[in-house]
Design a protein around this motif. Structure first.
Motif, PDB file in Angstrom:
ATOM      1  N   CYS A   8      35.232  44.868  35.941  1.00 50.80           N
ATOM      2  CA  CYS A   8      35.636  44.281  34.668  1.00 50.80           C
ATOM      3  C   CYS A   8      34.746  43.098  34.316  1.00 50.80           C
ATOM      4  CB  CYS A   8      37.091  43.816  34.718  1.00 50.80           C
ATOM      5  SG  CYS A   8      38.201  45.180  35.042  1.00 50.80           S
ATOM      6  N   GLY A   9      34.453  42.260  35.313  1.00 52.21           N
ATOM      7  CA  GLY A   9      33.469  41.222  35.094  1.00 52.21           C
ATOM      8  C   GLY A   9      33.929  39.984  34.353  1.00 52.21           C
ATOM      9  N   SER A  10      35.188  39.885  33.974  1.00 54.76           N
ATOM     10  CA  SER A  10      35.624  38.672  33.267  1.00 54.76           C
ATOM     11  C   SER A  10      35.831  37.532  34.263  1.00 54.76           C
ATOM     12  CB  SER A  10      36.915  38.939  32.512  1.00 54.76           C
ATOM     13  OG  SER A  10      37.967  39.072  33.430  1.00 54.76           O
ATOM     14  N   MET A  11      35.960  36.324  33.777  1.00 51.10           N
ATOM     15  CA  MET A  11      36.064  35.155  34.647  1.00 51.10           C
ATOM     16  C   MET A  11      37.463  34.990  35.247  1.00 51.10           C
ATOM     17  SD  MET A  11      33.385  33.643  35.372  1.00 51.10           S
ATOM     18  CE  MET A  11      34.030  32.096  36.024  1.00 51.10           C
ATOM     19  N   HIS A  12      38.470  35.495  34.567  1.00 47.48           N
ATOM     20  CA  HIS A  12      39.830  35.305  35.060  1.00 47.48           C
ATOM     21  C   HIS A  12      40.493  36.647  35.294  1.00 47.48           C
ATOM     22  CE1 HIS A  12      39.594  31.052  34.336  1.00 47.48           C
ATOM     23  NE2 HIS A  12      38.998  31.347  33.200  1.00 47.48           N
ATOM     24  N   SER A  13      41.373  36.665  36.294  1.00 45.57           N
ATOM     25  CA  SER A  13      42.053  37.914  36.567  1.00 45.57           C
ATOM     26  C   SER A  13      43.156  38.101  35.552  1.00 45.57           C
ATOM     27  CB  SER A  13      42.590  37.907  37.988  1.00 45.57           C
ATOM     28  OG  SER A  13      41.538  38.189  38.852  1.00 45.57           O
ATOM     29  N   ASP A  14      42.838  38.820  34.495  1.00 48.25           N
ATOM     30  CA  ASP A  14      43.827  39.062  33.454  1.00 48.25           C
ATOM     31  C   ASP A  14      44.558  40.364  33.774  1.00 48.25           C
ATOM     32  OD1 ASP A  14      41.916  40.944  33.039  1.00 48.25           O
ATOM     33  OD2 ASP A  14      41.087  39.988  31.243  1.00 48.25           O
ATOM     34  N   HIS A  15      45.348  40.787  32.819  1.00 50.23           N
ATOM     35  CA  HIS A  15      46.166  41.966  33.024  1.00 50.23           C
ATOM     36  C   HIS A  15      45.302  43.196  33.325  1.00 50.23           C
ATOM     37  CE1 HIS A  15      49.826  44.203  32.839  1.00 50.23           C
ATOM     38  NE2 HIS A  15      49.237  45.091  32.051  1.00 50.23           N
ATOM     39  N   ALA A  16      44.184  43.329  32.600  1.00 50.35           N
ATOM     40  CA  ALA A  16      43.328  44.507  32.786  1.00 50.35           C
ATOM     41  C   ALA A  16      42.740  44.534  34.198  1.00 50.35           C
ATOM     42  CB  ALA A  16      42.205  44.502  31.746  1.00 50.35           C
ATOM     43  N   GLU A  17      42.354  43.371  34.708  1.00 51.98           N
ATOM     44  CA  GLU A  17      41.792  43.325  36.063  1.00 51.98           C
ATOM     45  C   GLU A  17      42.834  43.688  37.105  1.00 51.98           C
ATOM     46  OE1 GLU A  17      39.708  39.859  37.362  1.00 51.98           O
ATOM     47  OE2 GLU A  17      37.852  40.918  36.917  1.00 51.98           O
ATOM     48  N   LEU A  18      44.033  43.173  36.881  1.00 51.93           N
ATOM     49  CA  LEU A  18      45.105  43.463  37.819  1.00 51.93           C
ATOM     50  C   LEU A  18      45.400  44.966  37.830  1.00 51.93           C
ATOM     51  CD1 LEU A  18      46.563  41.374  39.535  1.00 51.93           C
ATOM     52  CD2 LEU A  18      48.477  41.489  37.945  1.00 51.93           C
ATOM     53  N   THR A  19      45.430  45.552  36.650  1.00 49.39           N
ATOM     54  CA  THR A  19      45.662  47.000  36.541  1.00 49.39           C
ATOM     55  C   THR A  19      44.558  47.767  37.255  1.00 49.39           C
ATOM     56  OG1 THR A  19      46.694  46.595  34.414  1.00 49.39           O
ATOM     57  CG2 THR A  19      46.071  48.865  34.881  1.00 49.39           C
ATOM     58  N   ALA A  20      43.319  47.315  37.082  1.00 46.84           N
ATOM     59  CA  ALA A  20      42.187  47.976  37.747  1.00 46.84           C
ATOM     60  C   ALA A  20      42.303  47.836  39.262  1.00 46.84           C
ATOM     61  CB  ALA A  20      40.876  47.375  37.248  1.00 46.84           C
ATOM     62  N   ALA A  21      42.750  46.671  39.727  1.00 44.03           N
ATOM     63  CA  ALA A  21      42.893  46.445  41.170  1.00 44.03           C
ATOM     64  C   ALA A  21      43.960  47.375  41.742  1.00 44.03           C
ATOM     65  CB  ALA A  21      43.249  44.989  41.447  1.00 44.03           C
ATOM     66  N   ILE A  22      45.055  47.505  41.024  1.00 43.77           N
ATOM     67  CA  ILE A  22      46.140  48.383  41.490  1.00 43.77           C
ATOM     68  C   ILE A  22      45.637  49.819  41.603  1.00 43.77           C
ATOM     69  CG2 ILE A  22      48.375  49.389  40.815  1.00 43.77           C
ATOM     70  CD1 ILE A  22      48.948  46.562  39.511  1.00 43.77           C
ATOM     71  N   ALA A  23      44.909  50.278  40.571  1.00 44.23           N
ATOM     72  CA  ALA A  23      44.383  51.648  40.576  1.00 44.23           C
ATOM     73  C   ALA A  23      43.408  51.844  41.735  1.00 44.23           C
ATOM     74  CB  ALA A  23      43.698  51.946  39.246  1.00 44.23           C
ATOM     75  N   ALA A  24      42.517  50.885  41.937  1.00 47.27           N
ATOM     76  CA  ALA A  24      41.512  50.997  42.998  1.00 47.27           C
ATOM     77  C   ALA A  24      42.193  51.059  44.367  1.00 47.27           C
ATOM     78  CB  ALA A  24      40.551  49.811  42.930  1.00 47.27           C
ATOM     79  N   LEU A  25      43.169  50.185  44.585  1.00 47.85           N
ATOM     80  CA  LEU A  25      43.850  50.151  45.884  1.00 47.85           C
ATOM     81  C   LEU A  25      44.629  51.444  46.125  1.00 47.85           C
ATOM     82  CD1 LEU A  25      44.950  46.422  45.719  1.00 47.85           C
ATOM     83  CD2 LEU A  25      43.433  47.416  47.460  1.00 47.85           C
ATOM     84  N   ARG A  26      45.256  51.962  45.075  1.00 43.56           N
ATOM     85  CA  ARG A  26      45.984  53.249  45.210  1.00 43.56           C
ATOM     86  C   ARG A  26      45.039  54.376  45.584  1.00 43.56           C
ATOM     87  NH1 ARG A  26      49.916  52.503  40.268  1.00 43.56           N
ATOM     88  NH2 ARG A  26      51.616  51.481  41.402  1.00 43.56           N
ATOM     89  N   ASP A  27      43.778  54.278  45.087  1.00 39.89           N
ATOM     90  CA  ASP A  27      42.779  55.313  45.389  1.00 39.89           C
ATOM     91  C   ASP A  27      42.088  55.091  46.734  1.00 39.89           C
ATOM     92  OD1 ASP A  27      43.310  56.521  43.032  1.00 39.89           O
ATOM     93  OD2 ASP A  27      41.484  55.913  41.993  1.00 39.89           O
ATOM     94  N   GLY A  28      42.514  54.066  47.473  1.00 34.31           N
ATOM     95  CA  GLY A  28      41.955  53.845  48.808  1.00 34.31           C
ATOM     96  C   GLY A  28      40.704  52.990  48.823  1.00 34.31           C
ATOM     97  N   HIS A  29      40.401  52.299  47.699  1.00 36.21           N
ATOM     98  CA  HIS A  29      39.222  51.439  47.656  1.00 36.21           C
ATOM     99  C   HIS A  29      39.568  50.006  48.058  1.00 36.21           C
ATOM    100  CE1 HIS A  29      36.914  54.667  46.093  1.00 36.21           C
ATOM    101  NE2 HIS A  29      37.698  54.813  45.036  1.00 36.21           N
ATOM    102  N   LEU A  30      38.513  49.202  48.203  1.00 33.03           N
ATOM    103  CA  LEU A  30      38.672  47.810  48.622  1.00 33.03           C
ATOM    104  C   LEU A  30      38.643  46.887  47.406  1.00 33.03           C
ATOM    105  CD1 LEU A  30      36.255  47.684  51.702  1.00 33.03           C
ATOM    106  CD2 LEU A  30      38.657  48.406  51.591  1.00 33.03           C
TER     107      LEU A  30
END
Ligand code: AMP
Ligand code: MG
Length: 322
Positions: A8-30
């Motif tokens: 995502c590349g933004s400076m703050h962990s906004d809602h979109a980043e959090l959503t991306a993190a959840i998806a990545a972790l569910r898919d087994g990524h770091l």
């Protein structure tokens, strides 16, 4: 791995980043995870394949078990099969916060997480971004510090990106870590607490809650924790230490004092407190490494009390040469 889809590349962990993190972790990524201690390299703790990626990314030996992070107290039971009453006392006093408890492990936790031990290290971090992520997930996160094994721990998002950008789906932004050194690790054998690693909760604070002295086992010969290895948290730059309050014995050599008001950039602490020194410690060690072949740097140790003990523990291991 290819990580573009999650970046995502933004400076703050906004809602979109959090959503991306959840998806990545569910898919087994770091995912790089800000906590109040240091930034973690997080994976689904129940997914052995995802956990294996942590060891690969860090080049961490498999004999070194990971800490499992939870977002709420009731999740302890997913990770630990038994919580001794004395451990409850420490949870009540210090969670969420920089205290890790070693407890009997639930079978659902893969052996890879605990290096085959029947015990598991558990912590509930205090950082709001970490808590929000953990509370949004339906699995706990295994997360060691997000640095190559043996190197200085990361205390900013940029520190993680500097070394592990290709290993993570993304790094959540959480600012500079407020505590700056790793969690204190407490184990229990026969119901008695024992400190395995000094960290963000001081020995004095633990003993005040326990009402009695607590033994420590911080040896480096038979490490129970990687932070117990003689050389750890180590920059490439050569470091020498002097006791707190002493002068540098090498005239003209670079000398980082614990605190000097006139030269804050050559001080570990910005205000003379050990809290400030802990927050700044790893950032300072990384800055010294901007000139890895520069002259040996002398560092004045912290006073040997409170957080100063955890700082000195890191300094001694950072200065150790194998
Ligand atoms: P790190 O997250 O890299 O700072 O390291 C996590 C620490 O927790 C390591 O020092 C581990 O060895 C320690 N640890 C994890 N599980 C256990 C366990 N079952 N018994 C003792 N120490 C543990
Ligand atoms: Mg570490």
């Amino acid at each position: 791995m290819t990580s573009a889809s999650y970046l995502c590349g933004s400076m703050h962990s906004d809602h979109a980043e959090l959503t991306a993190a959840i998806a990545a972790l569910r898919d087994g990524h770091l995912v790089g995870l800000p906590t109040e201690t240091v930034y973690g390299l997080a994976a689904n703790a129940l997914n052995a394949v995802a956990v294996a990626r942590i060891f690969e990314a860090k080049k961490r030996p498999h004999f070194d078990p990971l800490i499992v992070h939870i977002g709420k107290r009731s999740d302890v039971d997913l990770v630990a099969r038994e919580v001794p009453p004395v451990a409850e006392v420490f949870m009540n006093a210090f969670w969420p916060g920089p205290l890790t408890l070693v407890l009997p492990k639930q079978p659902a936790i893969p052996d890879l997480v605990t290096s085959g031990l029947d015990s598991v290290a558990i912590r509930m971090p205090q950082h709001p971004v970490a808590l929000e992520l953990l509370q949004a997930l339906d699995f706990p996160l295994a997360a060691p510090s997000a640095n190559p094994f043996g190197y200085v721990s990361p205390t900013t998002r940029q520190h993680v990106l500097d070394q592990l950008a290709n290993e993570v789906a993304l790094v959540l932004e959480g600012g500079s870590c407020s505590v700056g050194v790793e969690s204190t690790i407490l184990s229990f054998s026969e119901g008695q607490p024992m400190v395995l690693r000094l960290g963000g909760i001081s020995l004095e604070a633990l003993e005040a809650v326990h009402g009695r002295p607590i033994p420590t086992q911080l040896s480096s010969s038979q490490p129970h924790a990687p932070g117990q290895l003689a050389s750890h948290y180590a920059p490439a730059r050569a470091i020498r230490l002097v006791a707190h309050g002493e002068e540098c014995p090498a005239p003209g050599a670079p000398f980082l004092r614990f605190y000097q008001k006139e030269q804050p950039e050559w001080s570990l602490s910005a205000d003379g407190t050990t809290g400030s020194a802990a927050t700044r410690l790893f950032g300072v060690l990384r800055r010294l490494d901007e000139e890895p072949d520069g002259p040996e740097v002398w560092i004045e140790k912290a006073p040997e009390a409170g957080l100063g003990r955890a700082i000195n523990d890191r300094l001694v291991r950072a200065a150790h040469r194998v």
